[in-house]
Design an enzyme around this catalytic site. Structure first.
Site, PDB file in Angstrom:
ATOM      1  CB  VAL B  17      11.042 -13.740 -44.353  1.00 20.73           C
ATOM      2  CG1 VAL B  17      11.405 -12.550 -44.836  1.00 20.73           C
ATOM      3  CG2 VAL B  17      11.376 -15.102 -45.114  1.00 20.73           C
ATOM      4  NE  ARG B  42      -1.265 -18.544 -34.307  1.00 24.78           N
ATOM      5  CZ  ARG B  42      -0.432 -18.737 -35.456  1.00 24.78           C
ATOM      6  NH1 ARG B  42       0.597 -19.332 -35.356  1.00 24.78           N
ATOM      7  NH2 ARG B  42      -0.820 -18.066 -36.492  1.00 24.78           N
ATOM      8  CB  CYS B 131      13.355 -16.871 -52.435  1.00 26.87           C
ATOM      9  SG  CYS B 131      12.384 -18.412 -52.650  1.00 26.87           S
ATOM     10  CD  GLN B 158      12.816 -23.182 -54.792  1.00 24.64           C
ATOM     11  OE1 GLN B 158      12.201 -23.374 -56.308  1.00 24.64           O
ATOM     12  NE2 GLN B 158      11.877 -22.464 -54.109  1.00 24.64           N
ATOM     13  CB  SER B 161      15.152 -21.680 -44.754  1.00 22.31           C
ATOM     14  OG  SER B 161      15.978 -21.668 -45.955  1.00 22.31           O
ATOM     15  N   GLY B 162      12.823 -21.875 -47.122  1.00 23.00           N
ATOM     16  CA  GLY B 162      11.885 -21.223 -48.031  1.00 23.00           C
ATOM     17  C   GLY B 162      10.490 -21.540 -47.589  1.00 23.00           C
ATOM     18  CE  LYS B 215       4.342 -17.628 -55.584  1.00 18.83           C
ATOM     19  NZ  LYS B 215       4.553 -17.897 -54.232  1.00 18.83           N
ATOM     20  NE  ARG B 237      10.725 -26.547 -50.419  1.00 18.87           N
ATOM     21  CZ  ARG B 237      10.479 -25.142 -50.489  1.00 18.87           C
ATOM     22  NH1 ARG B 237      11.610 -24.748 -50.365  1.00 18.87           N
ATOM     23  NH2 ARG B 237       9.280 -24.539 -50.732  1.00 18.87           N
ATOM     24  CG  HIS B 244      16.100 -20.989 -52.715  1.00 21.85           C
ATOM     25  ND1 HIS B 244      15.923 -22.086 -51.877  1.00 21.85           N
ATOM     26  CD2 HIS B 244      15.134 -20.580 -52.824  1.00 21.85           C
ATOM     27  CE1 HIS B 244      14.857 -22.003 -51.281  1.00 21.85           C
ATOM     28  NE2 HIS B 244      14.064 -21.017 -51.948  1.00 21.85           N
ATOM     29  CG  ASN B 317      16.353 -19.870 -49.081  1.00 24.61           C
ATOM     30  OD1 ASN B 317      17.457 -20.307 -48.700  1.00 24.61           O
ATOM     31  ND2 ASN B 317      15.111 -19.915 -48.300  1.00 24.61           N
TER      32      ASN B 317
END
Lengths: 339, 339
Positions: B17, B42, B131, B158, B161-162, B215, B237, B244, B317
């Protein structure tokens, strides 16, 4: 029953479902005395193995059914429309996996765990329901019996094998082409299926629903013998090889709590409950592939309605959704002395 | 506004994102005078390109927000819980893509096409919804306005990448391993995701629902400011990289016919109707990837209920579901002179 078994024909023997029908007949030890493999002239010359013997594929003709006791058809609706009545007239009982006769009032539409009694009235042809319908009604049967089903909202995640051998090949070739950075082959589906979702199974009707979606509506009512069950279906093709998944919200006439539903499902014929979410155990198409059970999990209260349950239902669409159900119907005919 | 724009920070700048937030800030020509890329130690040493310049990633510390006007957070709920209040106290407005503050009554939860007015009451932190919720409420907004929503039954498809960069890599590596006949790597998901469907997004709660599913229930009610909307969600998924998809059955308080709904959706902000099924045109994740609109199709009457519609809703998404929505909130803050 002549000799030590029945003379069985498989029509469409080289297809995704036909080859599995032959395997399931062998696995379930169906009493076969003779096996006839029928397909179009293009497949003549091919062979399949049955109980260790090679069996040659023969061309399907009007004379193919002489001396045959039971014929399992899976060669598409137009082949069934042409040849199933011929087979029935020659004294053979047809178990037809196509959509040709499913909604015909004279033709029983049978899932052995759900409405076995329906075979009794058969007039030569018994229809195997659509793959998406079969696994849904197997899982919903104990709920219908206990609480009565008012409404079903279902969304499917359907494997490419439901389209046939060429679609399995198309997904495989698309994935290979993507890995190699080559142009994508596309012949079966109107859009790329690899890494995509297509909300399009069967032809579209004027209502905006697809044929596949309306099969789930109409076949569910016929199998449960309950025209008042309301069904809304959305059917979607996903990049999975074997195993259809279904997200089902079912509203019941009477209350049915989750614990009771789970207990009923655990006892239900043909159902395996896989529902230990905290251990990441739930049904998945990858686990259902090659199995004959209908797997049910994610069983929970529908929090959006007074009397409702939500289920996640997965089965191998080629086995329980087609080949296994057809062989189970043949077994039922044997038990009911209708062969 | 100091100088010729705003001093913008992106927290979690190297994630799926975060990198897209930087791209969207550039694409939408957001008035940035200084861009600060923040991440964990990191990632220090990495660089991203913004308007042709390399920008180095800096370590996120409590002092990172001095002189920053607006900070877009997408580094997970625990980072937001720790650093968003610090950023807000230093005078910076936070747009937080994590779940940390979404249900906090003091924090506006904003989708600019749906409830732009909600930003006005902000106290330093504005939350970006989940999303799956964003694309659903964008599509349902005109229906809520016209007919009132009583109940939503939604099933999601979904993309990986989410979950983040590592999940994108996991699907890619699993597919490559399968093509090469090698053993499958598996680190991110509890089961193979390639050619499979996992009905498991977020942790499971005692109710049997997942966090992701709840959610969708709670955020939808908060965004629409309507606690009476009933929502039942099943989140799944699928092996798709970006985009999505959602199968949504919506029951309305008042009747709303399909033609009227289509007309309203065509005029709706942020929506693109793709609904010519006979031409095989409907929304698909592959087409939505890289786009900012929410695509709506398969619009039809829900035949299982008196006042109901069925929709198929697809969006990227990472863009509309996260980065684009966050940048749109920042744009809204500028328009409302709240920055």
């Amino acid at each position: 029953m002549a000799r030590n078994g029945y003379r069985v024909a498989v029509v469409g023997a080289t297809g995704a479902v036909g080859t599995t029908m032959v395997r399931v007949l062998e696995e379930r030890n169906f009493p076969v005395s003779d096996l006839k493999l029928l397909a179009s002239s293009r497949s003549v010359g091919k062979e399949l193995t049955f109980r260790g013997d090679k069996v040659a594929v023969e061309e399907l003709t009007e004379k193919s059914f002489e001396g045959v006791d039971v014929a399992l058809f899976s060669a598409g609706a137009s082949v069934s429309r042409q040849f199933a009545p011929i087979a029935a007239r020659s004294g053979c009982v047809v178990v037809d996996n196509s959509s040709a006769f499913r909604m015909d009032p004279q033709t029983p539409l049978v899932v052995p765990e759900v409405n076995p009694h329906a075979v009794r009235g058969h007039q030569g042809i018994i229809a195997n329901p659509n793959c998406s319908t079969i696994q849904m009604v197997v899982a919903l049967k104990p709920i219908q019996d206990a609480a009565g089903i008012k409404r079903i909202v279902v969304t499917t995640f359907q494997a490419v094998s439901g389209t046939g051998m060429k679609a399995i090949e198309e997904l495989r070739l698309q994935v290979e082409a993507l890995v190699r950075g080559e142009p994508l082959p596309r012949q079966v589906y109107p859009h790329q299926i690899a890494f995509n979702c297509l909300p399009h199974i069967g032809s579209f009707l004027d209502s905006g629903y697809t044929e596949e979606e309306m099969k789930m509506v109409n076949e569910t009512r016929k199998i449960f013998e309950d025209p008042d069950i309301q069904v809304c279906a959305t059917t979607v093709r996903v990049p999975v090889y074997y195993g259809h998944s279904e997200s089902v919200a079912v509203e019941t006439r009477k209350p049915l709590d989750v614990k009771e539903a789970v207990a009923l499902l655990k006892r239900a014929d043909g159902v395996q409950v896989v529902d230990e979410p905290l251990a990441a155990r739930y049904p998945m198409p990858l686990d259902a592939a090659g199995r004959d059970e209908t797997f049910v999990g994610r069983i929970r209260k529908d929090i959006s309605v007074e009397n409702g349950l939500v289920l996640w239902i997965v089965a191998d669409n080629i086995r329980k959704g087609a080949a296994t159900n057809a062989v189970q119907i043949a077994e039922l005919l044997v038990r009911e002395k209708l062969l």
